[in-house]
Design a protein around this motif. Structure first.
Motif: not given
Length: 276
Positions: A153-158, A210-212, A216-220, A223-228
């Motif tokens: 999804a583009g996460v680099k700062k895990y 993970e499922a979300k 939702e094919q999250t990109r960015g 956006n991934a951080i907000n989803a988590h």
């Protein structure tokens, strides 16, 4: 048969959901598709037989089959209600056992759920500490899968992404703050030092994030951080609604690594090995 087993396993694992208490469940429409039923009425007829079998086995079917109504889109922004079921693993097993065995998907699912049900029986015979270790290992695997999806999804700062999930679940507290509040030493992992209830809540947070992200094919990264964070917050809200204890209020326990090391030593001893 082996390829069918792998298909059923992959399909069921992909559609599996987990409650905040750590119990797996499936939606009936998903199971219908996996078992190759094209018609909802035909599938509900099998569900009816399975419910009768459940009651006859001495287990109330209401504990394993929950009828629900959901809203689904029908185009142009409109939605309509449709029937669905929330099914326990045992319910899925009974559906497979009462299904059309001429369908290869059904006969294969019978084998799959027979094995899984036996595995669950074995798990139920484990001690609390052994169950805790089992859940901890599942959480490790789930985190690996989440990291892979987050990376895509583009996460680099895990660490930031990971902390967002904790902050949602733990009312704004990040991992280090949680450890400090619980009195967990710096060298110990947080997830190694929490008990089954708290581990299960974290497993739910991880698997649903993970499922979300995939659904939702999250990109960015943002956006991934907000989803988590959002998923963590929803799990927290679910705990509130059932009047559970907030995870940050649960006490820390000794590191699970010691139990894992002991089990490894015991297994080695049973195999005739020796320790230096």
């Amino acid at each position: 048969m082996e390829s069918h087993i792998e298909y059923i396993k992959t399909a069921l694992d992909a559609r599996m959901h987990v409650t905040p208490k750590g119990f797996p469940f499936w939606y009936g429409r998903d199971v219908m598709e996996i078992l190759a039923y094209a018609n909802w009425e035909n599938f509900t007829a099998v569900v009816k037989k399975a419910r009768i079998a459940c009651d006859n086995s001495g287990k109330p079917s209401s504990n394993h089959f929950l009828g629900i109504r959901e809203m689904v889109p029908i185009g142009s922004g409109a939605k309509r209600k449709r029937e669905n079921f929330v099914l326990s693993r045992y319910a899925c097993y009974l559906i497979a056992m009462n299904g059309d065995t001429e369908k290869p998907e059904v006969s294969t699912a019978q084998t799959y759920f027979a094995v899984q049900t036996r595995t669950q029986e074995i798990e139920q015979a484990l001690t609390d500490q052994q169950r805790r270790l089992l859940i901890r290992n599942r959480v490790k695997d789930a985190n690996k899968k989440l990291m892979s999806v987050a990376k895509a999804a583009g996460v680099k700062k895990y660490p930031v992404f990971q902390d967002a999930g904790y902050k949602g679940l733990y009312g704004g507290l990040g991992r280090d703050e949680i450890k400090k509040a619980k009195g967990i030493s710096r060298e110990d992992e947080l997830l190694d030092c929490i008990d089954r209830e708290e581990l299960a809540a974290n497993e739910f947070r991880i698997t649903q994030t993970e499922a979300k992200l995939k659904r939702e094919q999250t990109r960015g990264e943002e956006n991934a951080i907000n989803a988590h964070f959002s998923v963590g917050s929803r799990v927290r809200q679910a705990i509130k609604e059932i009047q559970g204890k907030m995870p940050e209020e649960l006490l820390a326990v000794p590191s699970i690594k010691k139990l894992a090391e002991k089990q490894a030593r015991d297994a080695k001893s049973l195999k005739g090995g020796r320790e230096d």
